[in-house]
Design a protein around this motif. Structure first.
Motif, PDB file in Angstrom:
ATOM      1  N   ARG A  32       9.392   4.931   3.787  1.00 48.71           N
ATOM      2  CA  ARG A  32       8.614   3.528   3.324  1.00 48.71           C
ATOM      3  C   ARG A  32       8.811   2.487   4.192  1.00 48.71           C
ATOM      4  N   ALA A  34      10.198  -0.770   5.841  1.00 50.70           N
ATOM      5  CA  ALA A  34      11.547  -1.450   5.744  1.00 50.70           C
ATOM      6  C   ALA A  34      11.505  -2.205   6.959  1.00 50.70           C
ATOM      7  N   ARG A  46      17.247   1.012   9.267  1.00 49.02           N
ATOM      8  CA  ARG A  46      16.226   0.497   8.513  1.00 49.02           C
ATOM      9  C   ARG A  46      16.388   0.059   7.174  1.00 49.02           C
ATOM     10  N   TYR A  47      16.204  -0.866   6.583  1.00 44.40           N
ATOM     11  CA  TYR A  47      16.658  -1.076   5.281  1.00 44.40           C
ATOM     12  C   TYR A  47      15.556  -2.011   4.313  1.00 44.40           C
ATOM     13  N   ASP A  48      15.713  -1.722   3.212  1.00 44.43           N
ATOM     14  CA  ASP A  48      14.850  -2.349   2.230  1.00 44.43           C
ATOM     15  C   ASP A  48      15.550  -3.904   1.689  1.00 44.43           C
ATOM     16  N   GLU A  49      14.863  -4.868   2.322  1.00 48.53           N
ATOM     17  CA  GLU A  49      15.482  -6.335   2.000  1.00 48.53           C
ATOM     18  C   GLU A  49      15.620  -6.620   0.647  1.00 48.53           C
ATOM     19  N   LYS A  51      16.037  -4.725  -1.982  1.00 47.49           N
ATOM     20  CA  LYS A  51      16.819  -3.826  -2.776  1.00 47.49           C
ATOM     21  C   LYS A  51      18.424  -3.812  -2.072  1.00 47.49           C
ATOM     22  N   VAL A  55      17.405   2.559   4.002  1.00 46.91           N
ATOM     23  CA  VAL A  55      16.294   3.803   3.689  1.00 46.91           C
ATOM     24  C   VAL A  55      16.195   4.659   5.087  1.00 46.91           C
TER      25      VAL A  55
END
Length: 73
Positions: A32, A34, A46-49, A51, A55
């Motif tokens: 998804r 990210a 990679r990260y979902d800011e 939440k 990810v």
């Protein structure tokens, strides 16, 4: 510092390896959108800011570095 969720609710790990570019992509759950941050050594987290959740991870030069490490043993 805000907490960052790491592997708190893993449903599945997905991966894809680009042999030509020598890059391994690992996604927690389905891939998804990210934000990526380079943490050094060819590793991008990679990260979902929204939440505050990791990810995925991208590893650049995966095969080359793995073979180099094995050869050094």
């Amino acid at each position: 510092m805000e907490a960052l969720k790491i592997l708190e609710s893993v449903s599945a790990l997905n991966w894809d390896y680009d042999e030509e570019a020598d890059v391994l992509y690992i996604s927690i759950g389905e891939p998804r959108p990210a934000v990526g941050t380079d943490v050094g050594g060819g590793v991008i987290v990679r990260y979902d800011e929204a939440k505050k959740e990791v990810v995925g991870i991208t590893i650049v030069g995966f095969r080359a570095r793995t073979l180099e490490t094995i050869a050094a043993r």
